[in-house]
Design a protein around this motif. Sequence first.
Motif, PDB file in Angstrom:
ATOM      1  N   THR A 159     -13.274  83.489 -26.094  1.00  0.00           N
ATOM      2  CA  THR A 159     -13.591  82.825 -24.833  1.00  0.00           C
ATOM      3  C   THR A 159     -13.954  81.368 -25.101  1.00  0.00           C
ATOM      4  O   THR A 159     -14.308  81.006 -26.234  1.00  0.00           O
ATOM      5  N   PRO A 160     -13.916  80.522 -24.070  1.00  0.00           N
ATOM      6  CA  PRO A 160     -14.403  79.146 -24.250  1.00  0.00           C
ATOM      7  C   PRO A 160     -15.859  79.110 -24.708  1.00  0.00           C
ATOM      8  O   PRO A 160     -16.260  78.211 -25.457  1.00  0.00           O
ATOM      9  N   GLU A 161     -16.648  80.095 -24.289  1.00  0.00           N
ATOM     10  CA  GLU A 161     -18.048  80.141 -24.699  1.00  0.00           C
ATOM     11  C   GLU A 161     -18.176  80.402 -26.196  1.00  0.00           C
ATOM     12  O   GLU A 161     -19.044  79.828 -26.870  1.00  0.00           O
ATOM     13  N   ASP A 162     -17.305  81.273 -26.731  1.00  0.00           N
ATOM     14  CA  ASP A 162     -17.302  81.507 -28.178  1.00  0.00           C
ATOM     15  C   ASP A 162     -17.007  80.211 -28.921  1.00  0.00           C
ATOM     16  O   ASP A 162     -17.663  79.890 -29.916  1.00  0.00           O
ATOM     17  N   ALA A 163     -16.009  79.482 -28.451  1.00  0.00           N
ATOM     18  CA  ALA A 163     -15.622  78.235 -29.108  1.00  0.00           C
ATOM     19  C   ALA A 163     -16.737  77.198 -29.017  1.00  0.00           C
ATOM     20  O   ALA A 163     -17.044  76.501 -29.992  1.00  0.00           O
ATOM     21  N   GLN A 164     -17.371  77.099 -27.848  1.00  0.00           N
ATOM     22  CA  GLN A 164     -18.427  76.110 -27.665  1.00  0.00           C
ATOM     23  C   GLN A 164     -19.615  76.416 -28.565  1.00  0.00           C
ATOM     24  O   GLN A 164     -20.178  75.511 -29.207  1.00  0.00           O
ATOM     25  N   THR A 213     -18.710  75.456 -32.232  1.00  0.00           N
ATOM     26  CA  THR A 213     -18.624  74.017 -32.509  1.00  0.00           C
ATOM     27  C   THR A 213     -19.966  73.318 -32.323  1.00  0.00           C
ATOM     28  O   THR A 213     -20.215  72.282 -32.949  1.00  0.00           O
ATOM     29  N   GLU A 214     -20.834  73.860 -31.491  1.00  0.00           N
ATOM     30  CA  GLU A 214     -22.179  73.299 -31.399  1.00  0.00           C
ATOM     31  C   GLU A 214     -22.970  73.563 -32.673  1.00  0.00           C
ATOM     32  O   GLU A 214     -23.773  72.727 -33.107  1.00  0.00           O
ATOM     33  N   LEU A 260     -16.532  71.038 -37.946  1.00  0.00           N
ATOM     34  CA  LEU A 260     -15.238  71.723 -37.903  1.00  0.00           C
ATOM     35  C   LEU A 260     -14.193  70.809 -37.278  1.00  0.00           C
ATOM     36  O   LEU A 260     -14.460  70.136 -36.278  1.00  0.00           O
ATOM     37  N   GLU A 261     -12.994  70.819 -37.854  1.00  0.00           N
ATOM     38  CA  GLU A 261     -11.935  69.956 -37.329  1.00  0.00           C
ATOM     39  C   GLU A 261     -10.853  70.722 -36.578  1.00  0.00           C
ATOM     40  O   GLU A 261      -9.935  70.117 -36.025  1.00  0.00           O
ATOM     41  N   GLY A 262     -10.954  72.060 -36.585  1.00  0.00           N
ATOM     42  CA  GLY A 262      -9.957  72.837 -35.868  1.00  0.00           C
ATOM     43  C   GLY A 262     -10.471  74.218 -35.504  1.00  0.00           C
ATOM     44  O   GLY A 262     -11.370  74.757 -36.157  1.00  0.00           O
TER      45      GLY A 262
END
Length: 311
Positions: free
Chosen positions: A198-203, A206-207, A212-214
């Motif tokens: 989910t976008p929440e997992d990604a956010q 990365t927070e 991380l670059e990818g």
Amino acid sequence: MLYSCAPLEGLTGRQFRKVHQACFPGADRYYMPFLSPAQGHVFSQKELRELDPDYNRGIPVIPQLLTRRAEDFVWAAGELAAMGYPEVNLNLGCPSGTVTAKGKGAGFLGRLEELERFLDEIFAHSPLPISIKTRLGVQEAEEFEAILQLYAQYPLRELILHPRVQKDLYRRPVRNQWYGFALERVKFPLCANGDLNTPEDAQALTETYPELEGLMFGRGLMADPALISKQKGGPPASREDLQRFHDALYEHYIQDFGSPHSAMMRMKEHWSYLITRFRDHEKHAKHLKKAQNPQDFRRWAQAVFQELDLV
């Protein structure tokens, strides 16, 4: 930040890449499901269709190789360079027992001396930059300390880390703390992969690890084809968007396979993920799975899009 589509055997082949890019643009890279170059040094007709530069034109594709023979890797990299591909990826992450039993994929991580000789050869002779997709090890996550020390000796274009060990398969939780371990010790770019659904997992990831670059999306992208485009500020997929994507992919499979039945069987693999985007889907999922002919399959696929609400 670069957003990539993971290489998933049977799911992210050339038909998927073409349709996905057209319907849900935004992926910066599509990693091709692995090719296994053999001693004969000839790509099969199926592999050549997958690699066809004309078919893949305009799509950012990176081929992936699965082998433990340096001469086979270097030969394939030369062929890929001649086709115009800008990079080649080495698969050191596949956990399948049929792969690891041959010392390939994640199984290679248990043979560090042999792996070092292999990496010496391919980095010395490959005409293309090399990235690596890896797991933490075979049995225990602590194996990654020595594995990462080995990787640090080479000029990797990128390291894609799936923070599980081979024996975990896809069952145990990812061990995200190893991203921090890697980021403190290497200079090449690090890409995260695993349970980014989910976008929440990604956010959240990365927070925690802004260096991380990818991010590489696999099963999450199969369930939500708009996942990457949402990461870039696009809207969620509507039912109409998903149906347009589904129908176009099905037609591409029919055209390429020459058989609606074969296309239906491939689409059932996609539905095992896509159905999770819909509420109260149990009855429809059962009928899709049991469909014996393309007519029944189309009828139940249409019913999903017309009758069920999105999650």
